[in-house]
Design an enzyme around this catalytic site. Sequence first.
Site, PDB file in Angstrom:
ATOM      1  N   THR A  93       0.824  -1.221   0.073  1.00 25.30           N
ATOM      2  CA  THR A  93      -0.042   0.039   0.051  1.00 25.30           C
ATOM      3  C   THR A  93       0.712   1.381  -0.011  1.00 25.30           C
ATOM      4  O   THR A  93       0.472   2.456  -0.571  1.00 25.30           O
ATOM      5  CB  THR A  93      -0.786   0.090   1.154  1.00 25.30           C
ATOM      6  OG1 THR A  93      -1.849  -1.223   1.258  1.00 25.30           O
ATOM      7  CG2 THR A  93      -1.832   1.361   1.237  1.00 25.30           C
ATOM      8  N   SER A 142       1.341  -7.292  -0.917  1.00 25.42           N
ATOM      9  CA  SER A 142       1.941  -8.531   0.042  1.00 25.42           C
ATOM     10  C   SER A 142       0.956  -9.829  -0.165  1.00 25.42           C
ATOM     11  O   SER A 142       1.337 -10.547   0.418  1.00 25.42           O
ATOM     12  CB  SER A 142       2.411  -8.046   1.204  1.00 25.42           C
ATOM     13  OG  SER A 142       1.345  -7.743   2.058  1.00 25.42           O
ATOM     14  N   THR A 198       1.257  -4.472   4.138  1.00 19.76           N
ATOM     15  CA  THR A 198       0.884  -4.937   5.564  1.00 19.76           C
ATOM     16  C   THR A 198       0.255  -6.214   5.779  1.00 19.76           C
ATOM     17  O   THR A 198       0.343  -7.103   6.789  1.00 19.76           O
ATOM     18  CB  THR A 198       0.018  -3.979   5.970  1.00 19.76           C
ATOM     19  OG1 THR A 198      -1.315  -3.607   5.527  1.00 19.76           O
ATOM     20  CG2 THR A 198       0.726  -2.620   6.292  1.00 19.76           C
ATOM     21  N   ASP A 199      -0.301  -6.772   4.537  1.00 20.48           N
ATOM     22  CA  ASP A 199      -1.115  -8.178   4.741  1.00 20.48           C
ATOM     23  C   ASP A 199      -0.131  -9.383   5.077  1.00 20.48           C
ATOM     24  O   ASP A 199      -0.483 -10.056   5.973  1.00 20.48           O
ATOM     25  CB  ASP A 199      -1.526  -8.410   3.235  1.00 20.48           C
ATOM     26  CG  ASP A 199      -2.951  -7.918   3.256  1.00 20.48           C
ATOM     27  OD1 ASP A 199      -3.248  -6.784   4.006  1.00 20.48           O
ATOM     28  OD2 ASP A 199      -3.798  -8.156   2.152  1.00 20.48           O
TER      29      ASP A 199
END
Length: 323
Positions: free
Chosen positions: A8, A51, A84-85
């Site tokens: 992101t 990610s 961040t995933d």
Amino acid sequence: MLIGTGGTIASRSTRQGATASVRAEDLLETLTPQWREQFSVEPLDLQTAGSFALTLDDMLAVATTAVEHASRSSVEGVVVTHGTDSLEETAFLTDLLYGGRPPIVFTGAQRTFDAPLPDGPENLALALRTAASRSMRDRGVLVAFQGAVLRATGVRKQHTWDLHAFRGDDTSTGNSSDRSTLDGAMAPITGPMPTVACVLGVPGADGSAVRDAISHGPDGLVFQGTGIGNASPGDANALAEAVSQGIPVLVTTRVAAGPTRPVYGNGGGKTLQDSGAVLAGELSTAQARVLLALCLVDTPPTEALQRAERWISRHATVPTSTN
């Protein structure tokens, strides 16, 4: 050193959805001139992906690259921008592989690069400051996000949307000798990474989900149990079958905090442990998968499970209270 991998923080919004396309060099331009003058940063674009699309081999490539650059004598620290995933998986994998002194710091964002009020620049500035800090040397791999600097081992994404995306152990706890490197596992490691299946246990499950996972021939399996690491009798039987077939099994919990413990029988954690599965302590399912996969690299299943158990006993198990 700044290694860009997408996510992101490097995404622009389009009609097809946010897409990672921003270069590491452009991320540096979001910092104020004062920040850019303070740091001498070499940018490197390794990947540009969300990610959620990364494989374990992709994560290994990020980890290996970060470790290689941190090992250069001219580098005082490395920052990795990441989605961040799956940041918690890649950062943890890097921590398991890294025994050097300069900090390796992961960061990202919850808002896109072109958002009206992006959080990426603030997180990036924190990560660069952390990577350059001599007080952060010998602390392994860290996660810098929304004002907090956390240890990579044990970090979890706690919210899908809130800017305070991660929780974990603050670097103010412990000391620089508390490293989480896996014995004998130092980058570079060549892929492909072993396959580790993950199965969610639910009350009343008859074991079919576990058996379906086994039927695809994984190298290992992580079972996310209820409570302190429990399973329905049906799942417990299926997990025992997996172990008997030579598939190493780690058991985690769906509970947000607290360790797994072998307390209950009739499918509980004691039953699973007696069948040959290993309880993963406080490791999340995501990080347990990474640990087991890395332990399985060029290692027979039984030895890999023992290796994982030794690491868990040192780094992911809370002593039982004697009170």
